[in-house]
Design a protein around this motif. Structure first.
Motif, mmCIF file in Angstrom:
data_model
loop_
_atom_site.group_PDB
_atom_site.id
_atom_site.type_symbol
_atom_site.label_atom_id
_atom_site.label_comp_id
_atom_site.label_asym_id
_atom_site.label_seq_id
_atom_site.Cartn_x
_atom_site.Cartn_y
_atom_site.Cartn_z
ATOM 1 N N LEU A 239 1.060 -24.697 5.015
ATOM 2 C CA LEU A 239 0.422 -23.700 4.443
ATOM 3 C C LEU A 239 1.335 -22.390 4.239
ATOM 4 O O LEU A 239 1.199 -21.744 3.340
ATOM 5 C CB LEU A 239 -0.888 -23.157 5.117
ATOM 6 C CG LEU A 239 -1.832 -22.003 4.629
ATOM 7 C CD1 LEU A 239 -2.374 -22.214 3.249
ATOM 8 C CD2 LEU A 239 -2.863 -21.830 5.753
ATOM 9 N N ASP A 240 2.290 -22.194 5.300
ATOM 10 C CA ASP A 240 3.274 -21.171 4.963
ATOM 11 C C ASP A 240 4.244 -21.229 4.209
ATOM 12 O O ASP A 240 4.966 -20.471 4.158
ATOM 13 C CB ASP A 240 3.615 -20.724 6.647
ATOM 14 C CG ASP A 240 4.640 -22.040 7.082
ATOM 15 O OD1 ASP A 240 4.744 -22.921 6.416
ATOM 16 O OD2 ASP A 240 5.045 -21.967 8.165
ATOM 17 N N ALA A 241 4.349 -22.362 3.552
ATOM 18 C CA ALA A 241 5.435 -22.411 2.654
ATOM 19 C C ALA A 241 5.099 -22.123 1.203
ATOM 20 O O ALA A 241 5.771 -22.445 0.103
ATOM 21 C CB ALA A 241 5.966 -24.024 2.761
ATOM 22 N N VAL A 242 3.663 -22.188 0.798
ATOM 23 C CA VAL A 242 3.172 -21.847 -0.380
ATOM 24 C C VAL A 242 2.723 -20.473 -0.616
ATOM 25 O O VAL A 242 2.303 -19.770 0.137
ATOM 26 C CB VAL A 242 2.037 -23.268 -0.794
ATOM 27 C CG1 VAL A 242 2.556 -24.447 -0.651
ATOM 28 C CG2 VAL A 242 1.044 -22.655 -0.109
ATOM 29 N N ASN A 243 2.614 -20.083 -2.084
ATOM 30 C CA ASN A 243 1.975 -19.010 -2.548
ATOM 31 C C ASN A 243 0.585 -18.902 -2.298
ATOM 32 O O ASN A 243 -0.220 -19.730 -2.591
ATOM 33 C CB ASN A 243 2.304 -18.632 -3.937
ATOM 34 C CG ASN A 243 1.893 -17.400 -4.363
ATOM 35 O OD1 ASN A 243 0.994 -16.645 -3.981
ATOM 36 N ND2 ASN A 243 2.646 -16.821 -5.594
ATOM 37 N N LYS A 244 -0.029 -17.944 -1.499
ATOM 38 C CA LYS A 244 -1.281 -17.916 -1.082
ATOM 39 C C LYS A 244 -2.238 -17.706 -2.193
ATOM 40 O O LYS A 244 -3.454 -18.056 -2.036
ATOM 41 C CB LYS A 244 -1.424 -16.782 0.035
ATOM 42 C CG LYS A 244 -0.727 -16.867 1.396
ATOM 43 C CD LYS A 244 -0.781 -18.218 1.884
ATOM 44 C CE LYS A 244 -0.106 -18.460 3.312
ATOM 45 N NZ LYS A 244 1.359 -18.666 3.120
ATOM 46 N N SER A 245 -1.825 -16.991 -3.173
ATOM 47 C CA SER A 245 -2.623 -16.720 -4.308
ATOM 48 C C SER A 245 -3.125 -18.375 -4.902
ATOM 49 O O SER A 245 -4.043 -18.195 -5.698
ATOM 50 C CB SER A 245 -1.857 -16.018 -5.397
ATOM 51 O OG SER A 245 -0.872 -16.768 -5.871
ATOM 52 N N ASN A 246 -2.108 -19.193 -4.857
ATOM 53 C CA ASN A 246 -2.759 -20.543 -5.350
ATOM 54 C C ASN A 246 -3.403 -21.481 -4.296
ATOM 55 O O ASN A 246 -3.581 -22.674 -4.582
ATOM 56 C CB ASN A 246 -1.212 -21.341 -5.578
ATOM 57 C CG ASN A 246 -0.419 -20.469 -6.691
ATOM 58 O OD1 ASN A 246 -0.794 -19.779 -7.748
ATOM 59 N ND2 ASN A 246 0.690 -20.580 -6.494
ATOM 60 N N VAL A 247 -3.716 -21.001 -3.039
ATOM 61 C CA VAL A 247 -4.538 -21.748 -2.283
ATOM 62 C C VAL A 247 -5.973 -21.421 -2.584
ATOM 63 O O VAL A 247 -6.426 -20.508 -2.609
ATOM 64 C CB VAL A 247 -4.333 -21.329 -0.879
ATOM 65 C CG1 VAL A 247 -5.083 -22.076 0.127
ATOM 66 C CG2 VAL A 247 -2.611 -21.775 -0.869
ATOM 67 N N THR A 248 -6.724 -22.584 -2.541
ATOM 68 C CA THR A 248 -8.154 -22.462 -2.927
ATOM 69 C C THR A 248 -9.154 -22.672 -1.652
ATOM 70 O O THR A 248 -8.549 -23.342 -0.739
ATOM 71 C CB THR A 248 -8.630 -23.502 -4.087
ATOM 72 O OG1 THR A 248 -8.459 -24.760 -3.535
ATOM 73 C CG2 THR A 248 -7.855 -23.552 -5.338
ATOM 74 N N GLY A 249 -10.219 -22.266 -1.933
ATOM 75 C CA GLY A 249 -11.095 -22.531 -0.805
ATOM 76 C C GLY A 249 -11.256 -23.965 -0.626
ATOM 77 O O GLY A 249 -11.590 -24.638 0.891
ATOM 78 N N LYS A 250 -11.339 -24.859 -1.638
ATOM 79 C CA LYS A 250 -11.382 -26.388 -1.304
ATOM 80 C C LYS A 250 -10.310 -26.855 -0.373
ATOM 81 O O LYS A 250 -10.422 -27.694 0.533
ATOM 82 C CB LYS A 250 -11.571 -27.163 -2.530
ATOM 83 C CG LYS A 250 -11.937 -28.581 -2.450
ATOM 84 C CD LYS A 250 -12.019 -29.277 -3.753
ATOM 85 C CE LYS A 250 -12.459 -30.636 -3.797
ATOM 86 N NZ LYS A 250 -12.332 -31.175 -5.271
ATOM 87 N N MET A 251 -9.185 -26.363 -0.589
ATOM 88 C CA MET A 251 -8.113 -26.668 0.313
ATOM 89 C C MET A 251 -8.225 -26.176 1.716
ATOM 90 O O MET A 251 -7.838 -27.203 2.469
ATOM 91 C CB MET A 251 -6.731 -25.831 -0.340
ATOM 92 C CG MET A 251 -6.013 -26.514 -1.883
ATOM 93 S SD MET A 251 -4.788 -25.590 -1.989
ATOM 94 C CE MET A 251 -4.647 -25.619 -3.872
ATOM 95 N N LEU A 252 -8.377 -25.180 1.797
ATOM 96 C CA LEU A 252 -8.957 -24.367 3.073
ATOM 97 C C LEU A 252 -9.991 -25.405 4.068
ATOM 98 O O LEU A 252 -10.065 -25.505 5.215
ATOM 99 C CB LEU A 252 -9.272 -23.107 3.154
ATOM 100 C CG LEU A 252 -8.127 -22.261 2.436
ATOM 101 C CD1 LEU A 252 -8.558 -20.702 2.446
ATOM 102 C CD2 LEU A 252 -6.781 -22.228 3.447
#
Length: 289
Positions: free
Chosen positions: A169-182
């Motif tokens: 998770l710390d290697a990606v742009n947080k704006s591209n992380v969705t609720g489904k991923m989380l």
């Protein structure tokens, strides 16, 4: 930042996948190296294609020179226009392409316009030039998508399919992380991971299949311009489907629709119709002769 990338459902785990290399104190991104490698492969293919079709290879070296320059400019302009909120308060950042932000459709449009202008200046056949050069562009796309792999970008939402990709998770742009991923986040040895569609891989493989078909079909084409139209149709179809999976879409103003998906769909439909129309005309002309 953690640097491992995994494909757990096929048993692949890659450790220490960096984003670049430092040479004599200068940082070189793998993204740029991959793009450069794709350009080199494309030039070699263009020269080979020209020789196979009894054309002057130097023509395509000229096109490559101008096409690469204006293609990068076009790719940057396309990205900036549809990400304007990120640049409107810091215009100098527009010129910082090392920070990322190139959109392939902008590059494609600019490259085709470059070929058109070159054909008018040199009084050469624009459709023939496009048919010869387009497979080189496509080869560059096949290779270039792997730059997204090193950058941990251009991925889709959560999936657990065969080719699912696992990223820290710390290697990606947080704006591209969705609720489904989380919702499906995994913690392994204290590190949080998301699991996503590797859309860069889907597109690279689709482009490779399309490239093989176009090279095979080119000697059998019915009219000049058919190969470029097949590219626009085939790439458009694949991009239309794959773009819908991505979480970093550029949005068409005031619509909420992914601009590249809309453009890909329009090109797929338009190019397919033109192929059918010109093939029919070519068939009629052949019968008359």
């Amino acid at each position: 930042m953690h640097t491992n990338i995994g494909f757990p459902n096929i048993g692949i785990e890659l450790s220490n996948v960096g984003t670049g290399v430092t040479i004599f104190g200068y940082r070189i991104a793998f993204y740029g190296l991959v793009i450069g490698f794709g350009i080199l492969l494309g030039i070699l293919l263009a020269v080979w294609s020209a020789k196979k079709s009894d054309q002057n290879p130097e023509i395509y070296l000229d096109i490559a020179l101008y096409g690469v320059i204006f293609g990068i400019v076009g790719a940057r302009i396309y990205y900036v226009v549809f990400s304007w909120d990120d640049y409107k308060n810091n215009l100098l950042e527009i010129f910082n392409i090392r920070g990322g932000g190139l959109a392939i459709y902008g590059g494609v449009i600019a490259a085709i316009l470059t070929v058109f202008v070159y054909s008018r200046i040199k009084k050469l056949s624009f459709p023939l030039l496009c048919d010869t050069a387009i497979t080189s562009l496509l080869l560059g796309q096949v290779a270039g998508r792997w730059g997204n792999f090193f950058n941990r970008e251009a991925f889709g939402d959560y999936t657990n399919n065969l080719f699912a990709m696992r990223l820290p998770l710390d290697a990606v742009n947080k704006s591209n992380v969705t609720g489904k991923m989380l919702e499906h986040i995994q913690v392994i040895d204290g590190v949080e991971y998301i699991q996503v569609h590797p859309t860069f891989l889907y597109e690279s493989v689709w482009n490779l299949i399309l490239l093989g078909f176009l090279i095979w079909y080119r000697p059998k084409k019915k009219f000049d311009g058919e190969i470029i139209l097949m590219y626009l149709s085939g790439y458009g179809f694949g991009r239309m489907l794959i773009e819908g999976l991505r979480t970093d879409q550029l949005i068409l103003f005031g619509t909420g629709l992914p601009v590249s998906q809309v453009l890909a769909g329009a090109l797929f439909v338009g190019a397919t119709i033109l192929i059918l129309v010109f093939r029919k005309k070519s068939s009629i002309k052949a019968r008359e002769n």
